[in-house]
Design a protein around this motif. Structure first.
Motif, PDB file in Angstrom:
ATOM      1  N   ARG A  18       0.040   9.994   3.321  1.00  0.00           N
ATOM      2  CA  ARG A  18      -0.528   9.000   2.427  1.00  0.00           C
ATOM      3  C   ARG A  18       0.285   7.578   2.539  1.00  0.00           C
ATOM      4  N   SER A  71      -9.430   8.567   2.885  1.00  0.00           N
ATOM      5  CA  SER A  71     -10.465   7.496   2.223  1.00  0.00           C
ATOM      6  C   SER A  71     -11.297   8.162   1.749  1.00  0.00           C
ATOM      7  N   ASN A 109      -1.463   1.507   8.216  1.00  0.00           N
ATOM      8  CA  ASN A 109      -2.835   0.886   8.489  1.00  0.00           C
ATOM      9  C   ASN A 109      -2.798  -0.550   8.122  1.00  0.00           C
ATOM     10  N   GLU A 110      -1.900  -0.922   7.337  1.00  0.00           N
ATOM     11  CA  GLU A 110      -1.775  -2.411   6.999  1.00  0.00           C
ATOM     12  C   GLU A 110      -1.083  -3.161   8.095  1.00  0.00           C
ATOM     13  N   PRO A 151       0.926  -1.264   0.013  1.00  0.00           N
ATOM     14  CA  PRO A 151      -0.147  -0.052   0.043  1.00  0.00           C
ATOM     15  C   PRO A 151       0.793   1.183   0.167  1.00  0.00           C
ATOM     16  N   TYR A 152       2.105   1.412   0.507  1.00  0.00           N
ATOM     17  CA  TYR A 152       3.055   2.435   0.578  1.00  0.00           C
ATOM     18  C   TYR A 152       3.319   2.653  -0.823  1.00  0.00           C
ATOM     19  N   LYS A 203      -7.172   0.532   0.499  1.00  0.00           N
ATOM     20  CA  LYS A 203      -6.202   0.447   1.527  1.00  0.00           C
ATOM     21  C   LYS A 203      -6.060   1.809   2.342  1.00  0.00           C
ATOM     22  N   LEU A 204      -6.915   2.705   2.023  1.00  0.00           N
ATOM     23  CA  LEU A 204      -6.874   3.951   2.975  1.00  0.00           C
ATOM     24  C   LEU A 204      -7.715   3.909   3.786  1.00  0.00           C
ATOM     25  N   LEU A 260      -6.428   9.110   7.919  1.00  0.00           N
ATOM     26  CA  LEU A 260      -6.979   8.131   7.079  1.00  0.00           C
ATOM     27  C   LEU A 260      -8.351   8.190   6.601  1.00  0.00           C
ATOM     28  N   GLN A 264       0.568   3.970  -2.728  1.00  0.00           N
ATOM     29  CA  GLN A 264       0.180   5.514  -2.735  1.00  0.00           C
ATOM     30  C   GLN A 264       1.170   6.385  -3.463  1.00  0.00           C
ATOM     31  N   ALA A 297      -0.757   4.592   4.865  1.00  0.00           N
ATOM     32  CA  ALA A 297      -1.151   3.521   4.392  1.00  0.00           C
ATOM     33  C   ALA A 297      -0.435   2.228   4.800  1.00  0.00           C
TER      34      ALA A 297
END
Ligand code: HSC
Ligand code: NAD
Length: 727
Positions: free
Chosen positions: A626, A687, A633-634, A491-492, A695-696, A683, A495, A630
């Motif tokens: 972002r 999102s 968050n994962e 996800p990094y 993923k956000l 986030l 973004q 991201a």
């Protein structure tokens, strides 16, 4: 805490006692000071020896007590070091094992220092976000001069006794009976004048170009520090040793120490120190842990595939004194692999020679190159490092299962593939495990150890012990696509690429991330790793290439936003550094200097025009949030899925495998520092702006923690719902 005894008629021996490393807690420091005072007051004592219990002098101040230290506290350790130096009787340090940080400062307060040949000394404080604060920054330069002191204090490196002798840190090396020899020396020197032995009374050795040396050192550490404050503060303290009398230099050292202690970086780096030690103590949900599972000895190992990864893995194994069989698919690849391994081993040997270590640990005689799988019959462990292709990996494991002895451990270096699917083709799935090395494998400290559904505790213990043998940090994780590290990376990177679509240039994204402290931003990293790697994986998943269903919208996959930008670059042969062009332009194929590429700017403008995207200005804050949030968050989702058993595991993986800046403590520590409600709200904001980027969308686990009032990081896992366990 510090035992006081008499050795013979006239020598008092003070032995530091605080298992396991004789850390200098306040009780130890107090007992040491009392011992020194007692010896001073006893007229029958003519000399003193300070040593440590259990074959270790001391690993320095007790790091666990730093969090309760008040910035205004006057370090009792520094006063004790002065007390030792002021003693009317000669004090000899008998150094065994380690004398690090405050331990070395105690030794520098002594009038003589004797060390065992295997002993190591150093000032690792800089790696904990602080500086030597018991007068070490003022004594060491007086003893060994500015250039050597700059090197030791700003890098934190440990030096072996031989190098310490050469530098002038110690007076003598012994091969055995260090304490007895120190007692003899103490008896011999008693009555001799102590003035010349008191380091604080010495001037700093003068050099004609002192100013230039200090400013060059400052430029060098600032370039390398990537936002870390402690190396620069170390230089300021050393500068004070040059410019100020001893007592004023000590005041400066204290002031800088207090500043660092309150900076937040020290807290992050000390968290990272303990996180590294915590991950070694792995536990499975079943309760099995490092305490109950026993590792099997590995004397002979094999590596299959001598490409980018295999050659580094072979080098690591040879360095660890194992017998190694290195296997390739054809003669040409074997010759290329042999040449690469030979040159890596030569490089390792020359590095060891420079640091005074024995080079025979890189002995190529322990290494056998072969094309014959039959040579793997008697190995204890195999590491497969062939192409990232499930069918090929299964073919190899099927073969291994029939050829290797039944008790052999079978490891795969896959970056993302399913360990269970690989294990299923063998007759001993409980002996199959993922050992995910990082490139270059002989340098990078991380080993992600992936446990499959059937992997036995013995297999885990053996892989974790292998990490230690290879001088790496093993982190045990569960089995899912990408495991912990690469799953969070996805996800990094996603973004970063979306940000290009929206208006950024690669260098803007990289600068924001590098400004945060990463060694490399996402685009320089992708160019280094090779864009074709991800392209092959996306083709395999049917996201692009021939498997993609006709009529699929260019920027959408199953209602999710998708960017075909990297696919387009690969179609143009822009594979990154190896091709001389990727997200950047390089001076030649294989070149390392990333230059912004006007071709790419045009390409991006045309792409935006084609897809009706209006470029906008994206500020640094949005770029960073972002990309990093991201990824974080994962990380929360990975904790919820129990793929990682604690936030420390994730943080250690990111520090040692992905260049996350240590002074930010790792992604999960960073989240706890900026505050979970903040991460959640950002986030939510992003999102809402990009509802087509799943993923956000904040992880339910992050939301739960915020709803619970954002408990401290060490309590997070107690809030994970148990039935979702995949570990
Ligand atoms: C310092 O000295 C500052 C000074 O300048 C003075 C400042 C004045 C102000 C003071 C005010 C108070 N403390 O690594 P291992 C634990 S800063 C507490 O697995 P190994 C470690 O956590 C200090 N605990 O063993 C682990 O505990 P666990 C500068 C410490 O054989 C256990 O010991 N010194 C500790 O692989 C075993 O450790 C350093 O930075 C400490 N200082 O390696 C040295 N050191 O069992 C840090 C270790 O509960 N230590 N522990 O998990 C090391 O580099 C390594 O531990 C060694 C041993 C090489 C010593
Ligand atoms: P690579 O393409 O550089 O090397 C693979 C090697 O395997 C080649 O030398 C090839 O000749 C050899 N090989 C292929 N089939 C073989 C066979 N049947 N028998 C013996 N040798 C065979 O690949 P790499 O980058 O070293 O990656 C290897 C594995 O490590 C992959 O699973 C990859 O995902 C993983 N990995 C790669 C990196 C990285 O940064 N490159 C990092 C971590 C993990």
């Amino acid at each position: 805490m510090a035992q006081y005894r008499r050795a013979g008629a006239a020598v008092a021996v003070i032995r530091l006692h605080n298992a396991p490393v004789n850390a200098l807690s306040s009780a130890v420091v107090q007992a040491l000071a009392q011992g020194v005072k007692k010896a001073d007051l006893d007229p029958s004592v003519k000399a003193v020896v300070i040593c440590g219990a259990n074959g270790k002098f001391s690993a320095g101040a007790d790091i666990r007590t730093f969090s309760s230290l008040q910035p205004r506290d006057r370090p009792a350790l520094a006063e004790t070091v002065s007390l030792i130096e002021r003693s009317q009787k000669p004090v000899v340090a008998a150094i065994e094992g380690v004398a690090l940080g405050g331990g070395l400062e105690v030794a520098l307060g002594c009038h003589y220092r004797i060390a065992h040949a295997q002993a190591r000394v150093g000032f690792p404080e800089v790696l904990l976000g602080i500086l030597p604060a018991a007068e070490g920054t003022q004594r060491l330069p007086r003893l060994i001069g500015i250039p050597a002191a700059l090197d030791l204090i700003t890098t934190g490196r440990h030096v072996l006794a031989a190098e310490a002798l050469k530098l002038g840190i110690i007076d003598e090396i012994v091969k055995e009976n260090t304490v007895e020899r120190a007692i003899e020396l103490a008896s011999k020197v008693s009555g001799q004048p102590l003035g010349p032995r008191k380091i604080s009374l010495k001037p700093v050795p003068d050099l004609p170009d002192m100013e230039a040396i200090l400013s060059e050192a400052l430029v060098k550490v600032k370039r390398k520090a990537r936002g870390r404050l402690s190396p620069e503060m170390c230089i300021q303290a050393i500068k004070a040793a040059v410019q100020l009398p001893f007592a004023e230099g000590v005041e400066k050292e204290r002031e800088l120490f207090r500043f660092l202690l309150g900076s937040g970086q020290a807290k992050a780096q000390q968290y990272a120190f303990f996180a590294e030690r915590a991950v070694e103590k792995w536990t499975m949900p079943s309760g099995t842990s490092w305490k109950t599972a026993s590792a099997q000895p590995i004397r002979k190992a094999a590596v299959i595939g001598l490409g980018t990864m295999g050659r580094g893995i072979v080098t690591s194994l040879v360095k660890a004194k194992m017998l190694v069989v290195a296997l390739e698919q054809d003669q040409k690849q074997l010759d290329i692999g042999r040449e690469a391994v030979t040159s890596l081993l030569q490089w390792e040997a020359s590095k060891m020679q420079q640091s005074g270590q024995s080079q025979d640990i890189c002995d190529p005689a322990r290494l056998q190159f072969t094309l014959d799988f039959g040579a793997l019959r008697d190995v204890d462990l195999v590491i497969e490092a062939v192409f990232e292709d499930m069918a090929l990996k299964k073919e190899i494991f099927r073969k291994l299962s029939t050829i290797c002895k039944p008790e052999a451990f079978l490891c795969t270096n896959t970056s993302a593939l399913d360990i269970d699917e690989i294990a299923a083709v063998t007759s001993h799935p409980h002996q199959v495990i993922g050992t995910h090395f990082f490139s270059p494998a002989h340098v990078m400290k991380l080993l992600e150890v992936i446990r499959g559904h059937h992997t036995s505790p013995t297999t885990i213990a053996t892989a974790m012990s292998l990490a230690k043998t290879l001088n790496k940090v093993g982190v045990l994780v569960g089995n899912c696509f990408g495991f912990v590290g690469n799953r969070m990376m996805a996800p990094y990177v996603e973004q970063a690429i979306f940000l290009l679509e929206e208006g950024c240039k690669p260098e803007e994204v990289d600068q924001a991330v590098e400004g945060f402290g990463f060694h490399m931003g996402p685009f320089r990293m992708l160019d280094l790793a090779g864009l074709d790697v991800g392209w092959r994986s996306r083709k395999g998943q049917g996201l692009t290439g021939p498997k993609l269903a006709p009529g699929t919208p260019a920027r959408q996959r199953e209602s999710r936003r998708y960017s075909p930008l990297p696919d387009f670059l690969c179609e143009q042969g822009r594979y990154g550094q190896k091709a001389g062009k990727g997200w950047y332009l390089y001076e030649k194929p294989g070149g390392r200097t990333a230059n912004p590429d006007p071709w790419l700017y045009n390409f991006l403008s045309e792409y935006r025009e084609t897809h009706g995207i209006k470029a906008r200005f994206v500020d640094q804050e949005e770029i960073l949030e972002r990309c990093l949030y991201a990824l974080i968050n994962e990380g929360f989702q990975i904790l919820a899925d129990r793929i990682a058993s604690a936030p420390e595991d994730i943080d250690v993986i990111y520090i040692y495998g992905y260049g996350w800046p240590t002074h930010r403590g790792g992604p999960m520590f960073h989240a706890s520092t900026v505050g979970l409600p903040h991460v959640l709200s950002r986030l939510q904001k992003y999102s809402e702006a990009h509802p087509d980027i799943p993923k956000l969308q904040p992880s339910p686990f992050l939301k739960k923690l915020v709803a619970l009032g954002s408990p401290p990081l060490r309590e997070w896992v107690s809030h994970v719902r148990q039935p979702s366990s995949k570990l």
